[in-house]
Design an enzyme around this catalytic site. Structure first.
Site, PDB file in Angstrom:
ATOM      1  N   LYS A   2       0.835  -1.210   0.000  1.00  0.00           N
ATOM      2  CA  LYS A   2       0.000   0.000   0.000  1.00  0.00           C
ATOM      3  C   LYS A   2       0.872   1.263   0.000  1.00  0.00           C
ATOM      4  O   LYS A   2       0.609   2.213  -0.733  1.00  0.00           O
ATOM      5  CB  LYS A   2      -0.892  -0.016   1.246  1.00  0.00           C
ATOM      6  CG  LYS A   2      -1.487   1.323   1.604  1.00  0.00           C
ATOM      7  CD  LYS A   2      -2.237   1.286   2.904  1.00  0.00           C
ATOM      8  CE  LYS A   2      -1.427   1.602   4.126  1.00  0.00           C
ATOM      9  NZ  LYS A   2      -1.061   3.008   4.326  1.00  0.00           N
ATOM     10  N   ASN A   3       1.925   1.261   0.812  1.00  0.00           N
ATOM     11  CA  ASN A   3       2.733   2.475   0.949  1.00  0.00           C
ATOM     12  C   ASN A   3       3.617   2.751  -0.257  1.00  0.00           C
ATOM     13  O   ASN A   3       4.236   3.807  -0.353  1.00  0.00           O
ATOM     14  CB  ASN A   3       3.589   2.411   2.218  1.00  0.00           C
ATOM     15  CG  ASN A   3       2.755   2.668   3.464  1.00  0.00           C
ATOM     16  OD1 ASN A   3       1.573   2.969   3.371  1.00  0.00           O
ATOM     17  ND2 ASN A   3       3.383   2.535   4.620  1.00  0.00           N
TER      18      ASN A   3
ATOM     19  N   ARG B 280      -8.086  -0.382   5.771  1.00  0.00           N
ATOM     20  CA  ARG B 280      -7.309   0.653   5.066  1.00  0.00           C
ATOM     21  C   ARG B 280      -6.054   0.066   4.437  1.00  0.00           C
ATOM     22  O   ARG B 280      -5.575   0.580   3.430  1.00  0.00           O
ATOM     23  CB  ARG B 280      -6.874   1.748   6.059  1.00  0.00           C
ATOM     24  CG  ARG B 280      -7.990   2.660   6.488  1.00  0.00           C
ATOM     25  CD  ARG B 280      -7.424   3.803   7.277  1.00  0.00           C
ATOM     26  NE  ARG B 280      -6.288   4.375   6.574  1.00  0.00           N
ATOM     27  CZ  ARG B 280      -5.306   5.055   7.143  1.00  0.00           C
ATOM     28  NH1 ARG B 280      -5.317   5.263   8.447  1.00  0.00           N
ATOM     29  NH2 ARG B 280      -4.319   5.544   6.438  1.00  0.00           N
TER      30      ARG B 280
ATOM     31  N   ARG C 129      -3.866  10.562   5.251  1.00  0.00           N
ATOM     32  CA  ARG C 129      -2.846  11.620   5.207  1.00  0.00           C
ATOM     33  C   ARG C 129      -2.029  11.570   3.917  1.00  0.00           C
ATOM     34  O   ARG C 129      -1.517  12.579   3.456  1.00  0.00           O
ATOM     35  CB  ARG C 129      -1.894  11.487   6.383  1.00  0.00           C
ATOM     36  CG  ARG C 129      -2.512  11.676   7.700  1.00  0.00           C
ATOM     37  CD  ARG C 129      -1.486  11.625   8.780  1.00  0.00           C
ATOM     38  NE  ARG C 129      -0.682  12.828   8.848  1.00  0.00           N
ATOM     39  CZ  ARG C 129       0.482  13.018   8.274  1.00  0.00           C
ATOM     40  NH1 ARG C 129       1.031  12.072   7.592  1.00  0.00           N
ATOM     41  NH2 ARG C 129       1.127  14.147   8.385  1.00  0.00           N
TER      42      ARG C 129
ATOM     43  N   ILE D 227       9.628   6.725  16.307  1.00  0.00           N
ATOM     44  CA  ILE D 227       9.150   7.481  15.137  1.00  0.00           C
ATOM     45  C   ILE D 227       7.920   8.330  15.486  1.00  0.00           C
ATOM     46  O   ILE D 227       7.879   9.512  15.158  1.00  0.00           O
ATOM     47  CB  ILE D 227       8.809   6.534  13.960  1.00  0.00           C
ATOM     48  CG1 ILE D 227       9.972   5.587  13.652  1.00  0.00           C
ATOM     49  CG2 ILE D 227       8.404   7.324  12.712  1.00  0.00           C
ATOM     50  CD1 ILE D 227      11.214   6.219  13.089  1.00  0.00           C
TER      51      ILE D 227
ATOM     52  N   ARG E 184       2.066  14.261  13.534  1.00  0.00           N
ATOM     53  CA  ARG E 184       2.414  14.038  12.126  1.00  0.00           C
ATOM     54  C   ARG E 184       2.318  15.285  11.249  1.00  0.00           C
ATOM     55  O   ARG E 184       1.474  15.378  10.356  1.00  0.00           O
ATOM     56  CB  ARG E 184       1.562  12.907  11.534  1.00  0.00           C
ATOM     57  CG  ARG E 184       1.767  11.621  12.261  1.00  0.00           C
ATOM     58  CD  ARG E 184       1.003  10.497  11.633  1.00  0.00           C
ATOM     59  NE  ARG E 184       1.681   9.903  10.504  1.00  0.00           N
ATOM     60  CZ  ARG E 184       1.244   8.829   9.860  1.00  0.00           C
ATOM     61  NH1 ARG E 184       0.127   8.269  10.233  1.00  0.00           N
ATOM     62  NH2 ARG E 184       1.906   8.332   8.849  1.00  0.00           N
TER      63      ARG E 184
ATOM     64  N   CYS F  50      -3.525  12.992  14.193  1.00  0.00           N
ATOM     65  CA  CYS F  50      -4.205  11.732  13.947  1.00  0.00           C
ATOM     66  C   CYS F  50      -3.957  10.831  15.138  1.00  0.00           C
ATOM     67  O   CYS F  50      -3.257  11.216  16.074  1.00  0.00           O
ATOM     68  CB  CYS F  50      -3.733  11.091  12.648  1.00  0.00           C
ATOM     69  SG  CYS F  50      -2.062  10.505  12.752  1.00  0.00           S
TER      70      CYS F  50
ATOM     71  N   ASP G 129       5.837   0.439  11.707  1.00  0.00           N
ATOM     72  CA  ASP G 129       4.605  -0.227  11.282  1.00  0.00           C
ATOM     73  C   ASP G 129       4.536  -1.694  11.711  1.00  0.00           C
ATOM     74  O   ASP G 129       3.521  -2.354  11.483  1.00  0.00           O
ATOM     75  CB  ASP G 129       4.438  -0.113   9.749  1.00  0.00           C
ATOM     76  CG  ASP G 129       4.030   1.292   9.330  1.00  0.00           C
ATOM     77  OD1 ASP G 129       3.716   2.118  10.210  1.00  0.00           O
ATOM     78  OD2 ASP G 129       4.022   1.569   8.113  1.00  0.00           O
TER      79      ASP G 129
HETATM   80  C1  UD1 Z   1       5.059   6.752   6.215  1.00  0.00           C
HETATM   81  C2  UD1 Z   1       4.165   5.546   6.070  1.00  0.00           C
HETATM   82  C3  UD1 Z   1       3.714   5.054   7.451  1.00  0.00           C
HETATM   83  C4  UD1 Z   1       4.926   4.808   8.334  1.00  0.00           C
HETATM   84  C5  UD1 Z   1       5.839   6.030   8.361  1.00  0.00           C
HETATM   85  C6  UD1 Z   1       7.144   5.791   9.101  1.00  0.00           C
HETATM   86  C7  UD1 Z   1       3.117   5.952   3.937  1.00  0.00           C
HETATM   87  C8  UD1 Z   1       1.887   6.288   3.178  1.00  0.00           C
HETATM   88  N1  UD1 Z   1       3.018   5.930   5.257  1.00  0.00           N
HETATM   89  O1  UD1 Z   1       4.287   7.785   6.830  1.00  0.00           O
HETATM   90  O2  UD1 Z   1       2.987   3.840   7.271  1.00  0.00           O
HETATM   91  O3  UD1 Z   1       4.494   4.540   9.658  1.00  0.00           O
HETATM   92  O4  UD1 Z   1       6.187   6.426   7.012  1.00  0.00           O
HETATM   93  O5  UD1 Z   1       7.826   4.725   8.541  1.00  0.00           O
HETATM   94  O6  UD1 Z   1       4.156   5.668   3.366  1.00  0.00           O
HETATM   95  N2  UD1 Z   1       7.670  14.448  10.303  1.00  0.00           N
HETATM   96  C9  UD1 Z   1       7.813  15.784  10.580  1.00  0.00           C
HETATM   97  N3  UD1 Z   1       7.568  16.681   9.567  1.00  0.00           N
HETATM   98  C10 UD1 Z   1       7.212  16.284   8.316  1.00  0.00           C
HETATM   99  C11 UD1 Z   1       7.082  14.916   8.038  1.00  0.00           C
HETATM  100  C12 UD1 Z   1       7.321  14.022   9.059  1.00  0.00           C
HETATM  101  O7  UD1 Z   1       8.128  16.175  11.713  1.00  0.00           O
HETATM  102  O8  UD1 Z   1       7.012  17.153   7.447  1.00  0.00           O
HETATM  103  C13 UD1 Z   1       7.918  13.460  11.373  1.00  0.00           C
HETATM  104  C14 UD1 Z   1       6.686  12.630  11.718  1.00  0.00           C
HETATM  105  O9  UD1 Z   1       5.854  13.294  12.639  1.00  0.00           O
HETATM  106  C15 UD1 Z   1       7.304  11.379  12.279  1.00  0.00           C
HETATM  107  C16 UD1 Z   1       8.570  11.205  11.433  1.00  0.00           C
HETATM  108  O10 UD1 Z   1       8.826  12.495  10.892  1.00  0.00           O
HETATM  109  O11 UD1 Z   1       7.682  11.584  13.624  1.00  0.00           O
HETATM  110  C17 UD1 Z   1       8.461  10.200  10.318  1.00  0.00           C
HETATM  111  O12 UD1 Z   1       7.279  10.437   9.584  1.00  0.00           O
HETATM  112  P1  UD1 Z   1       7.156  10.110   8.027  1.00  0.00           P
HETATM  113  O13 UD1 Z   1       8.264   9.234   7.599  1.00  0.00           O
HETATM  114  O14 UD1 Z   1       6.959  11.392   7.296  1.00  0.00           O
HETATM  115  O15 UD1 Z   1       5.806   9.299   7.996  1.00  0.00           O
HETATM  116  P2  UD1 Z   1       4.798   9.289   6.784  1.00  0.00           P
HETATM  117  O16 UD1 Z   1       5.543   9.522   5.524  1.00  0.00           O
HETATM  118  O17 UD1 Z   1       3.619  10.136   7.109  1.00  0.00           O
END
Ligand code: UD1
Length: 419
Positions: free
Chosen positions: A22-23, A398, A93, A328, A122, A117, A306
């Site tokens: 999915k990701n 989902r 998201r 994370i 996030r 969320c 995850d």
């Molecule tokens: C993706 C995955 C999710 C997985 C996560 C971490 C998808 C669709 N989802 O989520 O399943 O749990 O990676 O492996 O691929 N952060 C910031 N600012 C930002 C972006 C992120 O502070 O602009 C922080 C987040 O709050 C979190 C960390 O960075 O603490 C990692 O998040 P991120 O890797 O961005 O997660 P997603 O891409 O949303």
């Protein structure tokens, strides 16, 4: 609302096939926005998030055909609407992945700002500051991020934190930028590599995906392409946990063991026998005495957040105490209190959960709170005495393709019902 009824304590036996990731599918679908030609994607999982992303693309004006259950043909030649509305962003998201491609190809995009969320704040600040560095002007208007740009310009971007979708969004935007973009401290997840493979097939010039430095030489136009999505490493990991927690034996097919290194290592340390029987299959023997091991979540190639909830469920059945550290997301232990209601002993303090294992679990009524938490409750239920009812399984829908059918085919007593 759908629920699961699960009667536990049957060791799972048999073969189970992993669906597409999915990701990886979500950013690859968003990548179709970068071209006026058709992008064909195979091995998509049939899960709610993919249906939501399809709806988002269709609402924008994409033509999306589904010739088979796991294939989509996406044509974005006639985009009329450049917005990801709140109704969709709040349920998924990953809608934010539309931002980079729309901005790069059309010079404008608007995405509703995702709120907090279930698993924490996030934010998307790193996506936005990266796009600004590429030359976009970004404003917040009534809860929407509104971005405009002439042609984006390549630059060097150093991520403060590793972000998976942030890396993907900027990689897509930079593909159509003028000049060279270098992303430092980029995410190294296999899903980032899969997206880069698709983008390169579309004519992008990306190198270094899979390392922490990705270089993107912008091109003026991208063409259509055909691509097969990689297997879902988290679904595969969830089946490893299912074999472990039920003391069963599963052959997991259609997976990529190379993407599961840290997960396989941890389960092996806990005593599981895991054999790689081909490039796409694992044989897992859970008929062992599980021992407690500590785990900490980190970006790839280390242990994935995850898989944290599923590993915690497994540790409730291991001998000894394990300490699980979530690095994370700040609030990703909601499953712990539900498992405690089933008889587990888990003490959460801040980012750490201490699990005292070897507790007999008993069936209960529990509630799913997010995607992976729901999977961990299914696992706990498979190990528990008697009947467990899991409410709000829309969370699991989902991201898991027909999980109850797959588990049932290996002997699990699980059924979906509606009240
Ligand atoms: C993706 C995955 C999710 C997985 C996560 C971490 C998808 C669709 N989802 O989520 O399943 O749990 O990676 O492996 O691929 N952060 C910031 N600012 C930002 C972006 C992120 O502070 O602009 C922080 C987040 O709050 C979190 C960390 O960075 O603490 C990692 O998040 P991120 O890797 O961005 O997660 P997603 O891409 O949303």
């Amino acid at each position: 609302m759908d629920k699961f009824r699960i009667i536990g304590r049957t060791p799972l036996k048999g073969q189970v096939h992993v669906s597409g990731a999915k990701n990886s599918a979500l950013p690859c679908m968003a990548a179709a926005l970068l071209s006026e030609e058709t992008v064909i994607l195979h091995n998509l999982p049939y899960v709610r998030d993919i249906i939501t992303m399809r709806r988002l693309l269709e609402d924008m004006g994409c033509m999306v055909l589904m010739p088979e259950r796991s294939t989509l043909k996406i044509n974005a030649s006639k985009i009329a609407f450049f917005e990801a509305p709140y109704e969709l962003v709040k349920t998924m998201r990953a809608s934010v992945l539309a931002l980079g491609p729309l901005l790069a190809r059309f010079g404008r995009a608007s995405v509703s700002l995702p709120g907090g969320c279930a698993i924490g704040q996030r934010p998307i600040d790193l996506h936005l500051s990266g796009l600004e560095a590429l030359g976009a002007k970004i404003e917040l208007r009534s809860g929407n991020v509104v971005a405009v740009a002439d042609r984006l310009k390549g630059t060097r971007i150093i991520f403060e934190k590793v972000t998976v979708t942030g890396t993907e969004n900027l990689m897509m935007a930079a593909s159509l930028a003028e000049g060279i973009t270098v992303l430092e401290n980029a995410a190294r997840e296999p899903e980032v590599v899969d997206l880069a493979v698709l983008l390169n097939r579309m004519g992008a010039r990306i190198s270094g995906a899979g390392t922490s430095t990705i270089t993107i030489e912008g091109v003026a136009k991208l063409r259509g392409a055909e691509h097969t999505i990689i297997p879902d490493r988290i679904e595969a990991g969830t089946f490893i946990a299912a074999a472990a927690i039920t003391g069963g034996q599963l052959e997991i097919t259609g997976c990529n063991p190379d993407h599961l290194g840290a997960v396989i290592d941890k389960f092996r340390q806990a005593g599981l026998h895991i054999e790689r029987i081909s490039d796409v299959a694992l044989l897992v023997d859970g008929n062992v005495r599980l021992e407690a091991v500590d785990v900490a979540t980190e970006p790839f190639p280390l242990f994935p957040t995850d898989m944290q909830a599923q590993f915690m469920a497994t540790m409730t059945q291991a001998r000894g105490r394990s300490v699980i550290t979530e690095n994370i997301f700040e609030n990703r232990f909601m499953h712990a209190s539900e498992m405690c209601r089933m008889g587990a002993s888990i003490n959460v303090q801040g980012r750490q959960a201490v699990v005292d294992g070897n507790r007999r679990l008993t069936g209960a009524k529990v509630q799913a709170s997010d995607l992976r938490a729901s999977a961990s409750l299914v696992l706990a239920a498979l190990a528990a005495d008697g009947e467990t009812i899991i409410d709000r399984v829309y969370h699991i829908d989902r991201g898991y393709d027909r999980i109850e059918e797959k588990l049932r085919s290996c002997g699990a007593q699980i059924e979906r019902f509606r009240e």
